[in-house]
Design a protein around this motif. Sequence first.
Motif, mmCIF file in Angstrom:
data_model
loop_
_atom_site.group_PDB
_atom_site.id
_atom_site.type_symbol
_atom_site.label_atom_id
_atom_site.label_comp_id
_atom_site.label_asym_id
_atom_site.label_seq_id
_atom_site.Cartn_x
_atom_site.Cartn_y
_atom_site.Cartn_z
ATOM 1 N N HIS A 1 10.034 6.344 -19.116
ATOM 2 C CA HIS A 1 9.409 6.125 -17.802
ATOM 3 C C HIS A 1 10.461 6.039 -16.698
ATOM 4 O O HIS A 1 10.285 6.631 -15.625
ATOM 5 N N ARG A 2 11.551 5.317 -16.946
ATOM 6 C CA ARG A 2 12.604 5.188 -15.939
ATOM 7 C C ARG A 2 13.275 6.530 -15.668
ATOM 8 O O ARG A 2 13.606 6.856 -14.521
ATOM 9 N N PHE A 3 13.492 7.336 -16.713
ATOM 10 C CA PHE A 3 14.042 8.689 -16.551
ATOM 11 C C PHE A 3 13.151 9.505 -15.613
ATOM 12 O O PHE A 3 13.625 10.135 -14.675
ATOM 13 N N HIS A 4 11.855 9.510 -15.880
ATOM 14 C CA HIS A 4 10.901 10.305 -15.096
ATOM 15 C C HIS A 4 10.918 9.871 -13.634
ATOM 16 O O HIS A 4 11.021 10.711 -12.726
ATOM 17 N N ALA A 5 10.866 8.574 -13.389
ATOM 18 C CA ALA A 5 10.866 8.061 -12.019
ATOM 19 C C ALA A 5 12.173 8.402 -11.304
ATOM 20 O O ALA A 5 12.159 8.828 -10.141
ATOM 21 N N ALA A 6 13.295 8.223 -11.974
ATOM 22 C CA ALA A 6 14.593 8.518 -11.363
ATOM 23 C C ALA A 6 14.730 10.006 -11.054
ATOM 24 O O ALA A 6 15.245 10.386 -9.996
ATOM 25 N N ALA B 1 7.449 11.380 -24.572
ATOM 26 C CA ALA B 1 8.373 12.123 -23.726
ATOM 27 C C ALA B 1 7.853 12.279 -22.305
ATOM 28 O O ALA B 1 6.671 12.103 -22.034
ATOM 29 N N ALA B 2 8.784 12.630 -21.422
ATOM 30 C CA ALA B 2 8.471 13.016 -20.049
ATOM 31 C C ALA B 2 9.305 14.250 -19.729
ATOM 32 O O ALA B 2 10.423 14.405 -20.225
ATOM 33 N N PHE B 3 8.747 15.121 -18.887
ATOM 34 C CA PHE B 3 9.408 16.376 -18.527
ATOM 35 C C PHE B 3 9.491 16.496 -17.008
ATOM 36 O O PHE B 3 8.551 16.150 -16.291
ATOM 37 N N VAL B 4 10.623 17.008 -16.542
ATOM 38 C CA VAL B 4 10.804 17.312 -15.122
ATOM 39 C C VAL B 4 11.508 18.653 -15.013
ATOM 40 O O VAL B 4 12.151 19.111 -15.962
ATOM 41 N N LEU B 5 11.381 19.270 -13.858
ATOM 42 C CA LEU B 5 12.157 20.459 -13.544
ATOM 43 C C LEU B 5 13.292 20.017 -12.635
ATOM 44 O O LEU B 5 13.059 19.319 -11.637
ATOM 45 N N ASP B 6 14.509 20.389 -12.984
ATOM 46 C CA ASP B 6 15.658 20.030 -12.159
ATOM 47 C C ASP B 6 15.672 20.915 -10.907
ATOM 48 O O ASP B 6 14.808 21.787 -10.749
ATOM 49 N N PRO B 7 16.616 20.723 -9.979
ATOM 50 C CA PRO B 7 16.618 21.517 -8.741
ATOM 51 C C PRO B 7 16.677 23.026 -8.959
ATOM 52 O O PRO B 7 16.251 23.790 -8.088
ATOM 53 N N ASP B 8 17.191 23.490 -10.108
ATOM 54 C CA ASP B 8 17.220 24.926 -10.399
ATOM 55 C C ASP B 8 16.028 25.377 -11.224
ATOM 56 O O ASP B 8 15.944 26.538 -11.610
ATOM 57 N N GLY B 9 15.110 24.480 -11.526
ATOM 58 C CA GLY B 9 13.925 24.840 -12.278
ATOM 59 C C GLY B 9 14.065 24.746 -13.787
ATOM 60 O O GLY B 9 13.187 25.172 -14.527
ATOM 61 N N ASN B 10 15.180 24.186 -14.284
ATOM 62 C CA ASN B 10 15.339 24.005 -15.721
ATOM 63 C C ASN B 10 14.467 22.854 -16.201
ATOM 64 O O ASN B 10 14.321 21.840 -15.519
ATOM 65 N N ASN B 11 13.898 22.993 -17.383
ATOM 66 C CA ASN B 11 13.012 22.000 -17.958
ATOM 67 C C ASN B 11 13.849 20.921 -18.654
ATOM 68 O O ASN B 11 14.541 21.196 -19.628
ATOM 69 N N VAL B 12 13.792 19.705 -18.139
ATOM 70 C CA VAL B 12 14.589 18.601 -18.658
ATOM 71 C C VAL B 12 13.641 17.515 -19.155
ATOM 72 O O VAL B 12 12.690 17.150 -18.465
ATOM 73 N N GLU B 13 13.928 17.008 -20.333
ATOM 74 C CA GLU B 13 13.050 16.054 -21.007
ATOM 75 C C GLU B 13 13.840 14.824 -21.428
ATOM 76 O O GLU B 13 15.021 14.914 -21.764
#
Length: 140
Positions: free
Chosen positions: A80-85, A108-120
């Motif tokens: 959760h902290r990863f996703h929020a940060a 798990a949680a997933f985000v797209l970084d500034p270049d659009g890479n999928n980071v989990e």
Amino acid sequence: MMEFHTGRLFDHVHFRVKDFEASKRFYRAVMAVLGIPVSDDNERVFSVDELYISPLEAGTPPSGHGIHLAFQAKDRETVHRFHAAALAAGGRDHGAPGLRHYHANYYAAFVLDPDGNNVEAVFQGPTRRSADSVLISPAD
């Protein structure tokens, strides 16, 4: 003496590739030179330790350059902290924290970084480790 600790950062890395057969040839060859065994018993995924390679599926919009990084999280709260940060730092939501279908404890949680890479960030449930990390000390 310099020391390196490994085995603490990545849970897995996943490349989605345009030419699956060419990528399999490439990684088979380089892993053979490095003496690292590969698993090629699945027609949809080629794996080497924590590296997974699969074809970029038609109709699926690629994220970034087809790169997916999954970081180890020590518990669900860390996910959760990863996703929020990540969202606060300019990432885009790509899957809110929660259980996933991969296995019963895959949180798990997933985000797209500034270049659009999928980071989990993933917590795979309670585990026992033989060590917190592998310690590597370069020989003199």
